[in-house]
Motif scaffolding. Sequence first.
Motif, PDB file in Angstrom:
ATOM      1  N   PHE A 179     -33.844  -8.124  24.393  1.00 49.56           N
ATOM      2  CA  PHE A 179     -32.494  -8.464  24.861  1.00 49.56           C
ATOM      3  C   PHE A 179     -31.446  -7.994  23.857  1.00 49.56           C
ATOM      4  N   CYS A 180     -31.677  -8.299  22.576  1.00 48.38           N
ATOM      5  CA  CYS A 180     -30.710  -7.909  21.548  1.00 48.38           C
ATOM      6  C   CYS A 180     -30.582  -6.394  21.466  1.00 48.38           C
ATOM      7  N   ARG A 181     -31.693  -5.708  21.640  1.00 50.18           N
ATOM      8  CA  ARG A 181     -31.667  -4.248  21.620  1.00 50.18           C
ATOM      9  C   ARG A 181     -30.890  -3.703  22.812  1.00 50.18           C
ATOM     10  N   MET A 182     -31.067  -4.324  23.951  1.00 49.24           N
ATOM     11  CA  MET A 182     -30.336  -3.917  25.149  1.00 49.24           C
ATOM     12  C   MET A 182     -28.834  -4.046  24.919  1.00 49.24           C
ATOM     13  N   CYS A 183     -28.428  -5.137  24.271  1.00 51.15           N
ATOM     14  CA  CYS A 183     -27.010  -5.331  23.956  1.00 51.15           C
ATOM     15  C   CYS A 183     -26.530  -4.272  22.967  1.00 51.15           C
ATOM     16  N   ASP A 184     -27.321  -4.006  21.957  1.00 53.24           N
ATOM     17  CA  ASP A 184     -26.958  -3.030  20.941  1.00 53.24           C
ATOM     18  C   ASP A 184     -26.820  -1.636  21.552  1.00 53.24           C
ATOM     19  N   ASP A 185     -27.744  -1.279  22.421  1.00 56.56           N
ATOM     20  CA  ASP A 185     -27.687   0.037  23.070  1.00 56.56           C
ATOM     21  C   ASP A 185     -26.457   0.162  23.966  1.00 56.56           C
ATOM     22  N   ALA A 186     -26.035  -0.949  24.561  1.00 57.42           N
ATOM     23  CA  ALA A 186     -24.883  -0.919  25.462  1.00 57.42           C
ATOM     24  C   ALA A 186     -23.610  -0.518  24.729  1.00 57.42           C
ATOM     25  N   VAL A 187     -23.549  -0.801  23.433  1.00 60.86           N
ATOM     26  CA  VAL A 187     -22.362  -0.467  22.646  1.00 60.86           C
ATOM     27  C   VAL A 187     -22.187   1.042  22.543  1.00 60.86           C
ATOM     28  N   TYR A 220     -26.962 -16.116  23.295  1.00 56.36           N
ATOM     29  CA  TYR A 220     -26.886 -14.824  23.971  1.00 56.36           C
ATOM     30  C   TYR A 220     -25.416 -14.389  24.071  1.00 56.36           C
ATOM     31  N   ASP A 221     -24.553 -15.345  24.413  1.00 55.53           N
ATOM     32  CA  ASP A 221     -23.118 -15.035  24.466  1.00 55.53           C
ATOM     33  C   ASP A 221     -22.611 -14.587  23.099  1.00 55.53           C
ATOM     34  N   GLU A 222     -23.076 -15.252  22.062  1.00 55.22           N
ATOM     35  CA  GLU A 222     -22.636 -14.906  20.708  1.00 55.22           C
ATOM     36  C   GLU A 222     -23.082 -13.495  20.342  1.00 55.22           C
ATOM     37  N   GLN A 223     -24.300 -13.150  20.731  1.00 55.94           N
ATOM     38  CA  GLN A 223     -24.804 -11.796  20.480  1.00 55.94           C
ATOM     39  C   GLN A 223     -23.919 -10.751  21.170  1.00 55.94           C
ATOM     40  N   ILE A 224     -23.577 -11.007  22.417  1.00 53.71           N
ATOM     41  CA  ILE A 224     -22.720 -10.081  23.158  1.00 53.71           C
ATOM     42  C   ILE A 224     -21.348  -9.974  22.501  1.00 53.71           C
ATOM     43  N   GLU A 225     -20.825 -11.106  22.055  1.00 54.30           N
ATOM     44  CA  GLU A 225     -19.526 -11.110  21.377  1.00 54.30           C
ATOM     45  C   GLU A 225     -19.572 -10.249  20.116  1.00 54.30           C
ATOM     46  N   GLY A 226     -20.679 -10.345  19.379  1.00 51.95           N
ATOM     47  CA  GLY A 226     -20.833  -9.521  18.183  1.00 51.95           C
ATOM     48  C   GLY A 226     -20.884  -8.045  18.519  1.00 51.95           C
ATOM     49  N   GLN A 227     -21.560  -7.704  19.601  1.00 47.10           N
ATOM     50  CA  GLN A 227     -21.623  -6.304  20.008  1.00 47.10           C
ATOM     51  C   GLN A 227     -20.253  -5.795  20.442  1.00 47.10           C
ATOM     52  N   ARG A 228     -19.449  -6.662  21.021  1.00 52.10           N
ATOM     53  CA  ARG A 228     -18.083  -6.259  21.378  1.00 52.10           C
ATOM     54  C   ARG A 228     -17.272  -5.933  20.116  1.00 52.10           C
ATOM     55  N   MET A 229     -17.577  -6.609  19.016  1.00 55.36           N
ATOM     56  CA  MET A 229     -16.892  -6.307  17.762  1.00 55.36           C
ATOM     57  C   MET A 229     -17.200  -4.872  17.321  1.00 55.36           C
ATOM     58  N   ASP A 230     -18.419  -4.413  17.594  1.00 54.48           N
ATOM     59  CA  ASP A 230     -18.755  -3.020  17.302  1.00 54.48           C
ATOM     60  C   ASP A 230     -18.044  -2.072  18.251  1.00 54.48           C
ATOM     61  N   LEU A 231     -17.955  -2.488  19.507  1.00 55.38           N
ATOM     62  CA  LEU A 231     -17.324  -1.641  20.518  1.00 55.38           C
ATOM     63  C   LEU A 231     -15.857  -1.397  20.183  1.00 55.38           C
ATOM     64  N   MET A 232     -15.214  -2.426  19.638  1.00 54.56           N
ATOM     65  CA  MET A 232     -13.806  -2.308  19.228  1.00 54.56           C
ATOM     66  C   MET A 232     -13.740  -2.398  17.698  1.00 54.56           C
ATOM     67  N   PHE A 233     -14.505  -1.556  17.042  1.00 55.50           N
ATOM     68  CA  PHE A 233     -14.767  -1.709  15.614  1.00 55.50           C
ATOM     69  C   PHE A 233     -13.520  -1.582  14.745  1.00 55.50           C
ATOM     70  N   LYS A 234     -13.409  -2.510  13.802  1.00 50.78           N
ATOM     71  CA  LYS A 234     -12.435  -2.442  12.723  1.00 50.78           C
ATOM     72  C   LYS A 234     -13.161  -2.787  11.431  1.00 50.78           C
ATOM     73  N   GLN A 235     -12.986  -1.969  10.426  1.00 47.85           N
ATOM     74  CA  GLN A 235     -13.622  -2.249   9.143  1.00 47.85           C
ATOM     75  C   GLN A 235     -13.184  -3.616   8.637  1.00 47.85           C
ATOM     76  N   PRO A 236     -14.138  -4.467   8.234  1.00 44.82           N
ATOM     77  CA  PRO A 236     -13.755  -5.798   7.745  1.00 44.82           C
ATOM     78  C   PRO A 236     -12.926  -5.700   6.467  1.00 44.82           C
TER      79      PRO A 236
END
Length: 284
Positions: A47-55, A100-116
């Motif tokens: 599941f986590c990999r599926m989310c990561d690949d979606a990014v 699962y929601d939290e994982q997706i939220e984290g992947q969205r952070m990659d999708l709209m990436f900003k350097q911390p």
Amino acid sequence: MHEEVIMKNRDLAYCERVIKQHSKSFYYAFSQLPKQDRLAVYAIYAFCRMCDDAVDEEQGSIDQIQSELDHFKRGKVVDHPVWRALAWVHERYEINTDFYDEQIEGQRMDLMFKQPETFEMLVTYCEKVAASVGGMLLPILSHEVDAQRYAQARRLGVAMQLTNILRDVGEDYRDLQRIYLPRQMMAHYGVTETQIAQGQVTNGFKQLFEGLAAEAETRYKQFRDELSHYKREARLPVCLSATVYGEILNVIREHHYDSLSQRHVVPRSRKQALYRKEKHNVGG
């Protein structure tokens, strides 16, 4: 019924192939678990990999996974091996779908990436994409599922994600044009984007590496005290997963901190040596 069993076996085999392909360290560690538990871990990883690949695809892909998750929560399982495997997992373990929601939220952070900007912002990201995994896995690996256990499992997830970031500095920049190292830490140690782009392993980069590595290693060390709260048969696999991952940092050090021009892994022979050591220390 016979067809259902065949389908279930195919779905779980699919998840096993995913983890075996994408994370040899996790696969090596968790393949030591009893069958039902290890298959459940593989499904969570898939599941986590599926989310990561979606990014890596368009925005709609992660939106689709969110929609499929919303259906899953309502008992409507999407016709896909990962979702069917997760349904099998949820019949056997009480996993909070908020992770699962939290994982997706984290992947969205990659999708709209900003350097911390700060280390604290980096930890927040790590908590979304990795600490959430610790929350998903805890009910599979432990009979003690409470706030303290969740907190420690999440700290281990952060340690592993910090390790990932240190391992993949060059790869993330070349392939994704991303720098996960906090801007404030880069400025403090005099590390520039140009140096990263050119693969310059400066003294400042080594110091920055050690600063983040110390944060990860503190969390790894603290987690060892948690092992007594895990199922007896899970203690060695969990400990091994943390030890092997932590060893990546030592491999990078041995290669003069060069995670800019190459991606380092723990050799299989070394994993086997760590397995023998941890089996003696932890038992199993």
